[in-house]
Scaffold this motif. Structure first.
Motif: not given
Length: 196
Positions: A1-25
């Motif tokens: 896998m090869k990608a811009r660091q910012g894109a990798v971080i953004e994807e992982l932050l998106y997933i993390t935000d999603s799991v936080i919402k689920t855990a709050n639910a």
């Protein structure tokens, strides 16, 4: 896998935000629902999250330590995944909700533990810490900086792969917990009788 660091971080932050919402639910559920299991060999919602907490106890300090001494970079730096790191990350990744079954190490298996809503709160606190570390990772070279893995301190992965493995692992078990909720709710719903 090869990608811009910012894109990798953004994807992982998106997933993390999603799991936080689920855990709050999850916090809206009853104690019976937190601990319910369709099968005694499966994990409850709280056991899924406690498993993640046990991994967080290792990975969060390890990632933080490596970020402090990592080589500087910026969001436009290209992250290049290592062969082993990419393999581990892809092994954890849920593809369309489908995941390969794996056996958990004994020290990370919380089955039949006495757990409460404190487990969810600890998971949420760890998730916020992870978001902070991901944001710090924007300024560190995720290819050149390495981090140990929980199986052996002798094996080190590129920090970008460690982040990917860790976040995909979290997403995997939060999806498992969500499936547990859905199957439990089916059991709780009374069967509808038809009026003739």
């Amino acid at each position: 896998m090869k990608a811009r660091q910012g894109a990798v971080i953004e994807e992982l932050l998106y997933i993390t935000d999603s799991v936080i919402k689920t855990a709050n639910a999850f916090k809206e559920l009853s104690e019976d629902e937190f601990n319910a299991k369709k099968d005694p060999t499966q994990w409850s919602i709280l056991e899924c999250l406690e498993h993640l907490n046990l991994y967080g106890d290792f990975y969060l300090p390890e990632i933080e330590k490596q970020l402090l001494k990592g080589a500087k970079a910026d969001e436009n730096t290209i992250f290049k995944s290592g062969v082993i790191g990419n393999y581990f990350a892809n092994l954890m990744k849920a593809n369309d909700g489908k995941m390969k079954k794996m056996k958990s190490p004994k020290d990370k298996n919380p089955i039949n533990s006495k757990l409460s809503v404190i487990t969810i709160n600890r998971f949420l606190k760890q998730s916020e810490k992870l978001k902070h570390l991901l944001n710090q990772g924007r300024n560190i070279n995720l290819t050149k900086t390495k981090a140990a893995i929980s199986l052996s301190s002798m094996i080190k992965l590129r920090l970008g792969d460690t982040f990917r493995f860790y976040v995909y692992h979290i997403e995997r078990h939060v999806l498992q917990a969500q499936r547990n909720v859905k199957s439990h709710q089916k059991v709780l719903q009374p069967k509808q009788t038809q009026i003739a």
